[in-house]
Scaffold this active site. Structure first.
Site, short mmCIF file in Angstrom:
data_model
loop_
_atom_site.label_atom_id
_atom_site.label_comp_id
_atom_site.label_asym_id
_atom_site.label_seq_id
_atom_site.Cartn_x
_atom_site.Cartn_y
_atom_site.Cartn_z
N GLY A 85 7.47 0.83 -4.41
CA GLY A 85 6.05 1.14 -4.61
C GLY A 85 5.49 0.52 -5.89
N THR A 138 13.93 2.73 -13.29
CA THR A 138 14.57 2.06 -12.15
C THR A 138 15.60 1.04 -12.63
OG1 THR A 138 12.71 2.53 -10.74
CG2 THR A 138 14.05 0.64 -10.12
N ARG A 184 4.66 5.40 -5.01
CA ARG A 184 3.86 4.69 -4.01
C ARG A 184 2.42 5.20 -3.96
NH1 ARG A 184 7.12 8.37 -1.63
NH2 ARG A 184 6.32 9.65 0.08
N GLU A 191 8.22 5.45 4.12
CA GLU A 191 8.38 6.51 3.12
C GLU A 191 7.53 7.75 3.41
OE1 GLU A 191 8.94 5.24 -1.12
OE2 GLU A 191 8.40 3.29 -0.31
N HIS A 213 7.03 -17.99 15.74
CA HIS A 213 8.20 -18.85 15.93
C HIS A 213 9.47 -18.05 16.14
CE1 HIS A 213 5.81 -22.43 14.93
NE2 HIS A 213 5.15 -21.56 14.18
N LYS A 222 19.72 7.16 -5.24
CA LYS A 222 19.68 6.90 -6.69
C LYS A 222 20.68 7.80 -7.41
CE LYS A 222 14.95 5.13 -6.97
NZ LYS A 222 13.77 4.91 -7.78
C1 F6R Z 1 8.68 6.26 -4.04
C2 F6R Z 1 8.53 4.80 -4.04
C3 F6R Z 1 9.71 3.94 -4.34
C4 F6R Z 1 9.77 3.60 -5.84
C5 F6R Z 1 11.02 2.77 -6.18
C6 F6R Z 1 11.07 2.33 -7.63
O1 F6R Z 1 7.44 6.87 -3.86
O2 F6R Z 1 7.46 4.29 -3.78
O3 F6R Z 1 9.66 2.79 -3.54
O4 F6R Z 1 8.63 2.89 -6.21
O5 F6R Z 1 12.17 3.52 -5.88
O6 F6R Z 1 10.84 3.38 -8.51
P1 F6R Z 1 9.76 3.19 -9.69
O7 F6R Z 1 8.46 2.92 -8.99
O8 F6R Z 1 9.76 4.46 -10.44
O9 F6R Z 1 10.24 2.03 -10.49
#
Ligand code: F6R
Length: 396
Positions: free
Chosen positions: A93, A140, A187, A271, A287, A381
């Protein structure tokens, strides 16, 4: 608040979403008629969507306006502006915003922009590359890894986040930091995701001619009045589309800027509705993907193709869509289209994003699934952090 708050999952040992064997018998019974929901039943919607993901979609215009203000506080040096490429380090997101900005700008972006969804840095990143690390939670692993590599090489670096280790690293290194306030899911911060990257690039002078955020926000507001939750299904094409997709696997087609939007639709359907979904860029889909709707035969009617159309698409693409429609129709493949609207490319991208966001939440409600928590993503995670001995919250 810690990083787990963003993902709706708190206790690693409970592992929500796991199957209780005692429930299995119940799950296999057909739903009772009185349990079915309609999208116009306000009480049912509130029960299924207790954290108000529907309301979060409507927050997009406010976030865009707020992003403009946050960006004004940042000072960039010549190192950040005199560049010949941009790399955005981000996942999920937090990554799609940069794709949408680049897609809307097209050739008006003076330099190539790469969104790097992986650990480390992409090949070719150098002293004349503006590196933007973007993570809603600031925690992340992949993004932190690229950020550390860029810092280690003293590359021109800027950060977009709400906090976490990324904000701490940016403050420590005296880097331009676009810090915004928003709880909840990454997101659902798409207005910041788009607005902050857009304004950062704009302040760095990297557009020949940028679309303003204001009219784009107004176009989203106008659309939401027509397809938002208070508009009943009979008059609401987004609710009708959710019903058409219900029980099927959606495949979203898009060309140019709409290809990036199709990607956003796919991830939101994953999601929010916890549903399988695919996206296909045009004309490449002609294609290969066009051939893929036949097998397994018993699933052929289980697809729903959505074409995201743009009045500015080239004639040859419009013609391709006409032929694709013909072929899908001849094979009785379920399909429909959504037209982008708004006064600029950015507005057309954002209205179509908002449309898909709403469809994905409506679909979650039809599946009687709370759209907000992403339990499997959070469990993943946690398990990775446990396996590698690092705490994703940064608490240790
Ligand atoms: C959850 C979402 C995920 C996070 C991804 C990275 O709502 O959208 O796709 O965006 O796991 O986490 P962040 O955005 O905190 O770096």
């Amino acid at each position: 608040m810690d990083a787990r708050d963003y993902f709706g999952y708190k206790n690693p040992d409970e592992e929500p979403g796991g199957q209780d064997p005692a429930d299995e018998a119940d799950d296999s019974r057909p739903p009772l008629f009185e349990e079915a929901v309609t999208l116009d039943d306000v009480a049912a919607v509130r029960r299924i969507d207790p954290d108000d993901m529907l309301g979060r979609v409507a927050d997009l215009p406010r976030q865009l306006a707020e992003a403009g203000k946050v960006a004004e506080t940042v000072t960039l040096t010549e190192r950040h502006t005199d560049v010949d490429g941009v790399v955005v380090l981000a996942m999920g997101g937090s990554a799609i915003g940069a794709d949408l900005v680049a897609a809307a700008a097209g050739e008006r972006l003076r330099v190539p922009l790469v969104v790097h969804r992986d650990y480390g840095l992409p090949p070719g990143t150098g002293a004349r590359t503006l590196v933007i690390a973007a993570s809603h939670s600031g925690e992340t692993a992949e993004t932190l890894s690229g950020f550390a590599a860029a810092r280690g090489r003293d590359l021109p670096l800027a950060v977009i986040t709400t906090g976490g280790r990324l904000a701490a690293g940016a403050s420590e290194g005296g880097l331009p930091l676009l810090r915004y306030k928003l709880g909840g899911q990454p997101r659902a911060a798409i207005g910041f995701g788009v607005g902050l990257v857009h304004e950062l690039l704009s302040r760095a002078g990297l557009f020949t001619d940028a679309d303003p955020l204001g009219p784009a926000a107004a176009a989203v507001e106008a659309l939401l009045e027509r397809i938002g939750p208070s508009v009943e299904t009979a008059a609401n094409p987004a609710k009708q589309l959710a019903w058409s997709i219900f029980g099927r696997i959606p495949v979203i087609y898009g060309h140019g800027p709409m290809a990036a939007v199709a990607h956003r639709w796919k991830t939101q359907l994953n999601e929010n509705a916890k549903a399988w979904a695919a996206f296909e860029p045009m004309p490449e889909a002609n294609h290969n993907a066009i051939e893929g709707s036949l097998n397994p035969r018993e699933l052929a009617h289980g697809l729903y193709v959505v074409q995201l159309r743009d009045r500015e698409e080239p004639d040859e693409i419009a013609e391709r869509y006409r032929v694709v429609d013909e072929l899908l129709g001849e094979r009785a493949t379920n399909h429909g289209e959504v037209w982008a609207e708004g006064p600029s490319a950015l507005a057309r991208v954002l209205t179509t994003v908002a449309y898909g966001d709403l469809v994905s939440v409506y679909l979650a409600i039809l599946y009687q699934t709370d759209p907000t928590p992403v339990t499997l993503l959070a469990m993943l995670k946690e398990r990775l952090a446990r396996a590698t001995g690092s705490d994703p919250t940064g608490a240790t």
